[in-house]
Design a protein around this motif. Structure first.
Motif, mmCIF file in Angstrom:
data_model
loop_
_atom_site.group_PDB
_atom_site.id
_atom_site.type_symbol
_atom_site.label_atom_id
_atom_site.label_comp_id
_atom_site.label_asym_id
_atom_site.label_seq_id
_atom_site.Cartn_x
_atom_site.Cartn_y
_atom_site.Cartn_z
ATOM 1 N N GLY A 1 0.807 -1.206 0.000
ATOM 2 C CA GLY A 1 0.000 0.000 0.000
ATOM 3 C C GLY A 1 0.844 1.262 0.000
ATOM 4 O O GLY A 1 1.745 1.414 0.829
ATOM 5 N N GLU A 2 0.555 2.148 -0.927
ATOM 6 C CA GLU A 2 1.239 3.441 -1.003
ATOM 7 C C GLU A 2 0.188 4.542 -1.135
ATOM 8 O O GLU A 2 -0.861 4.339 -1.755
ATOM 9 N N LEU A 3 0.485 5.698 -0.569
ATOM 10 C CA LEU A 3 -0.405 6.850 -0.711
ATOM 11 C C LEU A 3 0.132 7.772 -1.794
ATOM 12 O O LEU A 3 1.213 8.336 -1.672
ATOM 13 N N LEU A 4 -0.625 7.894 -2.870
ATOM 14 C CA LEU A 4 -0.286 8.773 -3.977
ATOM 15 C C LEU A 4 -1.241 9.970 -3.959
ATOM 16 O O LEU A 4 -2.216 9.971 -3.200
ATOM 17 N N PRO A 5 -0.986 10.999 -4.757
ATOM 18 C CA PRO A 5 -1.835 12.195 -4.712
ATOM 19 C C PRO A 5 -3.330 11.924 -4.881
ATOM 20 O O PRO A 5 -4.160 12.637 -4.319
ATOM 21 N N TRP B 1 -1.849 5.022 -14.256
ATOM 22 C CA TRP B 1 -1.576 3.856 -13.416
ATOM 23 C C TRP B 1 -0.227 4.081 -12.721
ATOM 24 O O TRP B 1 0.680 4.634 -13.316
ATOM 25 N N PRO B 2 -0.033 3.683 -11.430
ATOM 26 C CA PRO B 2 -0.953 2.929 -10.588
ATOM 27 C C PRO B 2 -1.767 3.796 -9.621
ATOM 28 O O PRO B 2 -2.152 3.327 -8.559
ATOM 29 N N GLU B 3 -2.020 5.049 -9.975
ATOM 30 C CA GLU B 3 -2.858 5.877 -9.120
ATOM 31 C C GLU B 3 -4.278 5.316 -9.067
ATOM 32 O O GLU B 3 -4.719 4.618 -9.988
#
Length: 493
Positions: A57-61, A339-341
């Protein structure tokens, strides 16, 4: 991975939904399971992508991508493709305490990170997860596993939502004696009273709670910390305290007429409905009924959708869902939202599908701001709105600006405010004089420790309103830090 050429051979097949006309007559879950054979074929679509983005899991804009609990997705997809279901269940439980919850209510950021999703529909990770755990319960492979010995250390967990339950489960595995305090009459927090039955049947929640109790966790309901028991007494009676109270302070809409009868927070509406449903199948009348009413839902998220679905089941005259944000595009903009947003295109959830079936159109209206509630003799009669456009302010941020001449009056008997939450309630923080962050959450940045010794925080109470899967991640991580603090070492993941 599954079958090396599976992604070329098989198309995506999601879990089906029950017919809308059928499900609107009851409160049972909307989605039903595929058969095992179809799920095995779907597992075969997991490709040899080299670097799987799905399981971190990553937090992107634009939001989360990948699995916040780091589910070993390629591994259990491969196992179900090969028919090794029990091993798949073991791999799933290795990272996720409650896959029967996430497999039902998680929006699947893992699928946003699926490499196949770059140019094809992503692997049905979410549906595969639910099938694995539901099959495991059916086969009797999920059973109580109490720790072999106890450490003699005691921990109080305040709140029994997904963060509190995950934290308690992990600490119990480590051998600590854990007591979970819940102010409601049933265990589960958001899982029990915040998410309606048609998304998560309460027998599913209770089944897991019963397992945790059989493993040695003590649950105390109808016990509010700061009211029935002081926070300081918890510190006196336990070696450590974990605050997992959730972000239960709702965002309000302070416009003229807010005090009128008929204007309610969404959680007042949803929680009372679930409690009455469980207590008496709605026969006691202890809930806010939408029957024969013109309903306005203000807020476009999951909670707003749940209000739409609940209102339709009550038999409302009509329901409209207002969203201050602009209407998302129908198709993903791969340049602005690659991707991958998390894909920012418009999605139609179960509640909107049901409204389309009943009313003939999507209930959502975008770029609209409520300016006034109108009443007569203290009762709501209508709301006043204006269309908005989003413009940059002097700091470069975006803000809504009313468009003159677009004012409207909409008839309304019931308004449900589903605009999100601001943070945990104040009682415990005031009693313990805890530091708060700028968003009014418990400040616990390093190792989940608050400003008070022996007090930890996890879940929405620490990070702000978020997903169930992030709450489970937080509960597991906090448990590791508590175990490390109590024992000087830890084997918890």
């Amino acid at each position: 991975m599954g079958k090396p050429t599976g992604f070329l051979e098989y198309k995506r097949v999601s879990n089906p939904t029950r017919p809308v006309g059928e499900r609107l007559k009851d409160w049972n879950e909307v989605y039903v399971l595929r058969d095992k054979e179809t799920c095995e074929t779907q597992g075969a679509r997991c490709m040899d992508c080299g670097v799987p983005f799905c399981h971190r899991g990553e937090l992107l804009p634009t939001g989360a991508t990948g699995c916040p609990v780091y589910n070993l997705i390629p591994e259990w997809n491969d196992l179900i493709y090969k028919g090794r279901w029990k091993e798949a269940l073991e791999r799933l439980h290795h990272t996720n305490n409650f896959p029967e919850f996430t497999g039902r209510v998680c929006p699947a950021p893992c699928e946003a990170g699926c490499v196949l999703g770059i140019n094809e529909p992503a692997v049905t990770i979410h549906d595969n997860e639910r099938t694995i755990i539901d099959n495991g319960f059916k086969k009797g492979w999920v059973f109580p596993e109490p720790p072999e010995s106890r450490t003699g250390k005691t921990v109080a967990v305040v709140g029994s939502g997904p963060a509190g339950l995950a934290c308690a489960a992990q600490l119990n595995k480590a051998g600590h004696t854990v007591t979970v305090f819940e102010r409601d009459d049933r265990i589960g927090g958001l899982l029990m009273y915040g998410i309606p039955n048609m998304k998560l049947e309460k027998a599913v929640v209770q089944r897991r709670v019963d397992l945790l109790a059989a493993e040695g966790i003590v649950f105390k309901t109808n016990t509010e910390i700061g009211k029935d028991i002081s926070s300081k007494k918890l510190l006196k009676d336990f070696n450590a305290v974990v605050l997992a109270t959730g972000a239960t302070k709702p965002r309000d809409l302070q416009v003229e007429g807010r005090e009128l009868e008929g204007v309610h927070f969404a959680m007042e509406f949803l929680a009372a409905n679930t409690k009455s449903l469980l207590d008496s199948k709605l026969e006691d009348g202890n809930y806010i009924s939408a029957k024969d009413k013109h309903v306005i839902v203000i807020g476009g998220g999951d909670t707003g959708t749940d209000c739409v679905g609940t209102s339709l089941r009550h038999g409302c005259k009509n329901v409209t869902q207002l969203e201050i944000l602009s209407k998302p595009p129908k198709e993903r903009n791969n340049e602005a939202n690659p991707w991958p947003e998390w894909p920012g295109n418009q999605k139609i959830d179960y509640g909107q599908n049901e409204a389309i079936y009943v009313q003939g159109k999507d209930p959502r209206v975008y770029s609209v701001m409520t300016t006034k509630f109108e009443g007569e003799e203290g009762k709501l009669k209508a709301i006043h709105t204006v269309e908005v456009e989003w413009v940059k302010n002097e700091n470069g941020g975006m803000m809504p600006k009313a468009i003159p001449g677009t004012e409207k009056r909409i008839k309304a008997d019931l308004v449900l405010l589903a605009m999100g939450f601001l943070g945990p309630e104040d009682t415990i923080a005031e009693e313990l004089e805890l530091d708060l962050d700028r968003r009014s959450n418990f400040k616990a940045e390093s190792q989940y420790k608050t400003s008070m010794k022996r007090v930890f925080a996890a879940g929405d109470a620490r990070r702000g309103q978020s997903l169930v899967v992030w709450a489970i991640n937080e509960g597991r991580a906090a448990a590791r830090e508590v175990d490390l603090y109590l024992m000087g070492d830890t084997v918890l993941p």
